[in-house]
Design an enzyme around this catalytic site. Structure first.
Site, PDB file in Angstrom:
ATOM      1  CD  GLU A 305      -2.795  -1.122  -0.100  1.00 21.28           C
ATOM      2  OE1 GLU A 305      -3.347  -0.085  -0.492  1.00 21.28           O
ATOM      3  OE2 GLU A 305      -2.859  -2.196  -0.727  1.00 21.28           O
ATOM      4  CD1 TRP A 308      -1.386   0.030  -3.853  1.00 22.07           C
ATOM      5  CD2 TRP A 308      -1.808   1.208  -5.718  1.00 22.07           C
ATOM      6  NE1 TRP A 308      -1.957  -0.814  -4.779  1.00 22.07           N
ATOM      7  CE2 TRP A 308      -2.227  -0.124  -5.927  1.00 22.07           C
ATOM      8  CE3 TRP A 308      -1.976   2.129  -6.748  1.00 22.07           C
ATOM      9  CZ2 TRP A 308      -2.809  -0.544  -7.123  1.00 22.07           C
ATOM     10  CZ3 TRP A 308      -2.550   1.705  -7.950  1.00 22.07           C
ATOM     11  CH2 TRP A 308      -2.956   0.391  -8.118  1.00 22.07           C
ATOM     12  CD1 TRP A 337     -17.124  13.453 -17.832  1.00 22.86           C
ATOM     13  CD2 TRP A 337     -17.867  11.830 -16.477  1.00 22.86           C
ATOM     14  NE1 TRP A 337     -16.151  12.478 -17.764  1.00 22.86           N
ATOM     15  CE2 TRP A 337     -16.584  11.466 -16.938  1.00 22.86           C
ATOM     16  CE3 TRP A 337     -18.537  10.954 -15.623  1.00 22.86           C
ATOM     17  CZ2 TRP A 337     -15.949  10.286 -16.574  1.00 22.86           C
ATOM     18  CZ3 TRP A 337     -17.910   9.775 -15.254  1.00 22.86           C
ATOM     19  CH2 TRP A 337     -16.637   9.448 -15.719  1.00 22.86           C
ATOM     20  CG  ASN A 372      -8.246   2.204   0.223  1.00 23.51           C
ATOM     21  OD1 ASN A 372      -8.122   3.162  -0.524  1.00 23.51           O
ATOM     22  ND2 ASN A 372      -8.066   0.949  -0.179  1.00 23.51           N
ATOM     23  CD1 TRP A 390     -13.492  11.838 -14.199  1.00 22.34           C
ATOM     24  CD2 TRP A 390     -11.911  12.590 -12.819  1.00 22.34           C
ATOM     25  NE1 TRP A 390     -12.483  12.363 -14.970  1.00 22.34           N
ATOM     26  CE2 TRP A 390     -11.494  12.830 -14.148  1.00 22.34           C
ATOM     27  CE3 TRP A 390     -11.062  12.979 -11.780  1.00 22.34           C
ATOM     28  CZ2 TRP A 390     -10.283  13.447 -14.468  1.00 22.34           C
ATOM     29  CZ3 TRP A 390      -9.855  13.587 -12.089  1.00 22.34           C
ATOM     30  CH2 TRP A 390      -9.475  13.826 -13.420  1.00 22.34           C
ATOM     31  CD1 TRP A 413     -10.925  11.378  -5.850  1.00 24.37           C
ATOM     32  CD2 TRP A 413     -12.851  10.789  -6.855  1.00 24.37           C
ATOM     33  NE1 TRP A 413     -11.926  11.478  -4.913  1.00 24.37           N
ATOM     34  CE2 TRP A 413     -13.122  11.126  -5.502  1.00 24.37           C
ATOM     35  CE3 TRP A 413     -13.909  10.391  -7.664  1.00 24.37           C
ATOM     36  CZ2 TRP A 413     -14.410  11.067  -4.965  1.00 24.37           C
ATOM     37  CZ3 TRP A 413     -15.194  10.341  -7.125  1.00 24.37           C
ATOM     38  CH2 TRP A 413     -15.432  10.665  -5.798  1.00 24.37           C
TER      39      TRP A 413
END
Ligand code: FAD
Length: 494
Positions: A305, A308, A337, A372, A390, A413
């Protein structure tokens, strides 16, 4: 492989450390190098509330940063390092202000830790040029990540765009003892003649007091100094890290269940630098036989993690368009969107009628943090089921998260919206009800944040029947999923 040999240090009479999101005494590369190379050392922090607002940084993250800074000021003072504070509106004013500061404090060398979003890089480039032209030594250090962005490239010399090969190459590149944290700075010689405050041009004052609040950022701590329940500062960060060590072994098994306190909750500290990435890795290595793959499943999973975070920071440094909220896959800007303010408000406020989404959004609004798993669930719900751009969600998160970080947030996102480099395939849409049943089986988390549903049974709570005082779902989850898939299906280069 040991720590890379530091460059030979020059000796200066007076140095300045420019603090930003690296608010700690221990293992702070710029601070350490400043202390090693100078006899007298001062620190400066420059708040730019308008630029921060323009970047959507909200009250929680800014208030937490200032509170961490206040703690650090005291610790620096014990080492004879005065911390100056300057408030100016925008990043663009920083180079000019910095020229004045170094002149007035008779500084010979500036030290800072690099920041990687586009605006920050441009600000730092301008400062570097201005100060070098004025004859100063300027050193930007790699500190925020384990390896500097750009250090891990594909065989063809490109930035990795997919996480798994990045991780593999990263681990192969690193030895096990590569990341030893640096000690805190030594006690410096007392500087004669550094004043309590200095008047700069345009009515700006360089002062030694850290304000409680900034204009536009009104969040105040409770009487114990906590912000939204979070205790700021390096000491609190270190306590969090120690506490997490006790449970790291169970991380892989428990980290996906939001009702459990199974993740480290270190993100606010990592983000403002009250805890360093190397301190985290050192702790995880110690629990994992000294390296990346020592057999402690929890520690190995946690190290993954942390990578990331590393991955997204490397990406934001390599691709300026990510800092400008452009999709990594340009074609996805052709998704139709929606910009429906009312639907968006129901998502923000946690009144969508989908319990797990509402509980998660209320957790964010009340605590400045969200688990998360739920960040993925609510981001998927907004961008797929509601088909809302988004960027609206990204912005709301920046404004509300106490750990708001452009790189990780944009990465998260774009992952959820299927617009990013290594993102969820557009045809695999999270079903919030299944996620709820799987990861909050007994409804414990929902009950904690949605009191209207507390009385419901384990069976009914995930998808409740019509109720007084709780809204009906704002969309049909199955139908909206199909519509989202159809909206993406015609696009190229996905
Ligand atoms: P742990 O599980 O204990 O992980 C340890 C650390 O690893 C975290 O503190 C964080 O620094 C890093 N990390 C873990 N997962 C990720 C990830 N997926 N991406 C990047 N870093 C990660 N994280 C932020 O720090 N700031 C953000 O603004 C942010 N926005 C996000 C938005 C979305 C839509 C999504 C899906 C994720 C986002 N994340 C963000 C990543 C992740 O959700 C948080 O880092 C994590 O929940 C923080 O809790 P923790 O410290 O207990 O994490």
């Amino acid at each position: 492989m040991g720590n890379p040999e530091p460059k030979p240090l020059k000796r200066f009479r007076r140095g300045l450390v420019w603090l930003r999101n690296d608010l700690r005494l221990n293992d702070n590369t710029a601070l350490y190098r400043g202390a090693q190379s100078c006899r007298e050392l001062a620190a400066v922090f420059i708040a730019c509330p308008i630029s921060w607002q323009e970047q959507d940084e909200g009250e929680p993250v800014v208030a937490f940063r200032l509170a961490c800074l206040r703690e650090l000021q005291q610790r620096l003072a014990e080492r004879n390092i005065p911390l100056y504070f300057l408030e100016i509106a925008r990043f663009q004013q920083v180079p000019r202000a910095m020229e004045e500061i170094v002149h007035k404090l008779e500084i010979e060398a500036l030290f800072a830790n690099s920041e990687y979003p586009y605006n920050e890089q441009r600000r730092d480039d301008a400062v570097r040029t201005a100060l070098k032209n004025a004859g100063l030594q300027v050193e930007f250090c790699s500190d925020r990540t384990l390896l500097p962005p750009g250090a891990v490239k594909t065989g063809g010399g490109e930035t990795y765009k997919v996480f798994t090969p990045f991780k593999r190459a990263f681990v192969a590149r690193c030895g096990s003892d590569y990341f030893a944290p640096l000690p805190p700075p030594r006690k410096m010689e007392t500087a004669a003649g550094w004043p309590r405050w200095i008047q700069l041009a345009e009515q700006h004052n360089l002062v030694r007091t850290i304000p409680g609040k900034l204009p536009g950022y009104e969040l105040t701590p409770d009487r114990n100094g906590r912000l939204l329940g979070w205790m700021p500062g390096e000491k609190a960060g270190a306590r969090h890290l120690r506490a997490f060590r006790e449970k790291i072994g169970r991380y892989a098994l428990e980290r996906d269940f939001p009702a459990k306190d199974a993740t480290s909750r270190l993100s606010p500290y990592l983000n403002c630098g009250a805890v360093s990435i190397r301190q985290c890795v050192q702790m995880a290595f110690a629990e994992n036989g000294g390296g990346w793959s020592g057999g402690n499943q929890g520690a190995e999973c946690w190290l993954g993690e942390l990578l990331w975070r590393e991955f997204y920071t490397h990406l934001i440094a390599a691709f300026p368009r990510l800092s400008m909220h452009k999709p990594f896959k340009p074609d996805t800007d052709r998704v139709p969107w929606k910009y429906d303010a009312q639907l968006f408000r129901s998502w923000c406020e946690g009144t969508t009628g989908v319990p797990i989404v509402d509980a998660a959004m209320r957790q964010l609004n009340e605590t400045g943090w969200m688990h998360n798993r739920l960040r993925m669930v609510v981001a998927s719900f907004l961008t797929k089921n509601l088909l809302i751009d988004w960027r609206w969600g990204e912005r709301y998160f920046m404004q509300r998260l106490i750990d708001a970080d452009l790189a990780a947030n944009n990465g998260g996102w774009q992952w959820a919206a299927s617009t990013g480099t290594d993102s969820v395939p557009y045809f695999r849409v999270f079903n919030p009800y299944s996620q709820s049943k799987r990861f909050d089986r007994h409804g414990e988390f929902i009950r904690r944040f949605v009191p209207e549903l507390r009385h419901l049974s384990e069976k009914a709570i995930h998808c409740p029947p019509p109720l007084d005082g709780y809204p009906a779902p704002v969309c049909d989850v199955a139908q909206s999923r199909d519509q989202a898939i159809a909206a993406f299906a015609g696009l190229r280069n996905l």
